[in-house]
Motif scaffolding. Sequence first.
Motif, PDB file in Angstrom:
ATOM      1  N   LEU A 399       0.800  -1.245   0.164  1.00  0.00           N
ATOM      2  CA  LEU A 399      -0.135   0.094   0.093  1.00  0.00           C
ATOM      3  C   LEU A 399       0.698   1.366  -0.096  1.00  0.00           C
ATOM      4  N   ILE A 400       1.888   1.176   0.745  1.00  0.00           N
ATOM      5  CA  ILE A 400       2.783   2.450   0.861  1.00  0.00           C
ATOM      6  C   ILE A 400       3.606   2.531  -0.546  1.00  0.00           C
ATOM      7  N   TYR A 401       3.892   1.431  -1.207  1.00  0.00           N
ATOM      8  CA  TYR A 401       4.657   1.582  -2.418  1.00  0.00           C
ATOM      9  C   TYR A 401       3.509   2.108  -3.476  1.00  0.00           C
ATOM     10  N   GLU A 406       1.590   6.520  -6.759  1.00  0.00           N
ATOM     11  CA  GLU A 406       0.305   7.071  -7.593  1.00  0.00           C
ATOM     12  C   GLU A 406       0.483   8.622  -7.112  1.00  0.00           C
ATOM     13  N   LYS A 407       0.753   8.981  -5.935  1.00  0.00           N
ATOM     14  CA  LYS A 407       0.480  10.616  -5.562  1.00  0.00           C
ATOM     15  C   LYS A 407       2.184  11.241  -5.692  1.00  0.00           C
ATOM     16  N   GLU A 472      -3.581   0.918 -15.738  1.00  0.00           N
ATOM     17  CA  GLU A 472      -3.941   1.730 -16.429  1.00  0.00           C
ATOM     18  C   GLU A 472      -5.538   2.405 -16.287  1.00  0.00           C
ATOM     19  N   ARG A 473      -6.347   1.511 -16.063  1.00  0.00           N
ATOM     20  CA  ARG A 473      -7.736   1.799 -15.680  1.00  0.00           C
ATOM     21  C   ARG A 473      -7.999   2.327 -14.192  1.00  0.00           C
ATOM     22  N   ILE A 474      -7.318   1.791 -13.194  1.00  0.00           N
ATOM     23  CA  ILE A 474      -7.509   2.414 -11.823  1.00  0.00           C
ATOM     24  C   ILE A 474      -6.441   2.923 -11.100  1.00  0.00           C
ATOM     25  N   GLY A 475      -5.234   2.852 -11.622  1.00  0.00           N
ATOM     26  CA  GLY A 475      -4.221   3.403 -11.113  1.00  0.00           C
ATOM     27  C   GLY A 475      -3.369   2.415 -10.208  1.00  0.00           C
ATOM     28  N   VAL A 476      -2.134   2.712  -9.902  1.00  0.00           N
ATOM     29  CA  VAL A 476      -1.244   1.657  -9.370  1.00  0.00           C
ATOM     30  C   VAL A 476      -1.671   1.686  -7.790  1.00  0.00           C
ATOM     31  N   GLY A 477      -2.189   2.808  -7.260  1.00  0.00           N
ATOM     32  CA  GLY A 477      -2.539   2.905  -5.917  1.00  0.00           C
ATOM     33  C   GLY A 477      -3.720   1.951  -5.680  1.00  0.00           C
TER      34      GLY A 477
END
Length: 531
Positions: A399-401, A406-407, A472-477
Amino acid sequence: MALQDDDGSNPISTIIHSSDPINTIIHNIPIDPPQDDEVGLKAVAKPELQHVHSHISHHDMHATDSPSNLVDESIYDRLSSQRKIVAVTILSFCGFLAPISSTTVLSAVPEVADQYSTTGTIINLSNALYLIFMGISPCLWGPISQVYGRRWICIISALLFFAFSIGTALAPNLVAFFIFRILTAFQGTAFLIVGASCIGDMYKPVERATALGFFLSGALVGPAFGPFIGGIIVTFRSWRDIFWLQAALGGLATGLTFAFLPETIHYRKSVELHELSKAQQARKLWQWTNPIRVVKLYRYPNLFIAGLASSSLTWNMYSLLTPIRYVLNPRFHLTSPTQSGLFYIAPGCGYLLGSFFGGRHADMVVKRWIKKRNGERVSEDRLRSCLPFLGIIIPGCMLIYGWSVEKAKGGIPTVVIFMFLQGVAQLFCFPSLNTYCLDVMQSRSSEVVAGNYMIRYFFAAVGTAVCLPGIERIGVGWFTVVSSAFLVASTIMVWATTIWGRKWRDNVDARLGKNKREVNVEKGKQVENGR
């Protein structure tokens, strides 16, 4: 758990002990005195003993309810400590080959796609197929190794891996590239299945996880360091040199296994074929090697849950490693395959460091619970060692990665540190889960391990195929949220197995109509004195 095969073999009626554990014969139907067959390490039968066909390896019988029925544990001392270390080292190197081949091409996906006038998505599909066939092949290799032994399966697989790697390097078109990649995958998984079984043959249950931790270091370091090696090669040479290097490693593995790997199995079922007709041999071989035998093991909920837990780890690993070049290159403005390849070193170093501690930790937990149970070893106790790592540390790191990328927070150090930590944590999980598969049904340990690898590589293939479209659809986060949820759900199920797993096994045995004596014999194998 019962020691009866799906082919309906008769239960054990007689256990005869010899002062030499290699010559201990566990039998059912008396026949003529034995010939000098090579069974694992060559054994010479004593004339006063009658040789009886049995499908059970000597290491499959640890104890029954009666202390007088304990098999001498010196059967695990047939090989010296030095020979065991050499064997584990060779097996770890062989186990390194198939997984590294699954990821070395990741750094070269754009170049391979350009060579065959296709897209990166199609080349990643070849990787997904590679993993699917890594999952299918255990259904063959596991049962066959119980019939013909471990050593020659390893030698033949290494030789074919070498040959098919050359075919991949020379592939003239996309179809040939796909075919040779699939054939390479089919051979490579044999090292993982047979390697784990060899460790089960050589080490006592309370020692196995330590050896298995070192063995698994090769299988897990391979996928992490593969893209880094591939990135260096593709930066300065043709992508085809990746597969020439792979072929050279396969050739080295062939030589090492042929020269130094001993036969470790305690009893080869093939000796039971000698007096049968060709038709009877064919029927017996089909009964022993039918892939459905592996699938049927998932009637046991504890084995299914162990498979799902392993699958959550491989899903996490491949969905982390596969998109690195596509995710981190734009995030950190990287311009070459070598630069992005450096990020693969972080989890790889984590896997390597974890191999020194994860297996030892699992064995320590087992020994502690043996003391709590006044000398009784329950296979499910081993799973307790992986719970905090599987359910807290790895999901937290992911989650941290994911959200730091993402941010755009934290920079390169944050990404590297948490990729490293989740790598260490994985090596506290895999030895526990893999050794559980060896311990819980020892009469069919190769098949249990095969089933575990089958389901885990199916999920690895799915993770490889969906990670890029998903990111690509929902983001790496959010994609790491999905992976973390899978890990936490698996942890809850593994915890339930530690509480109710033995009861589940007994219920399945009863439902399948196993007779009481067989169940007692298998239960007896769960009793160890931590010696």
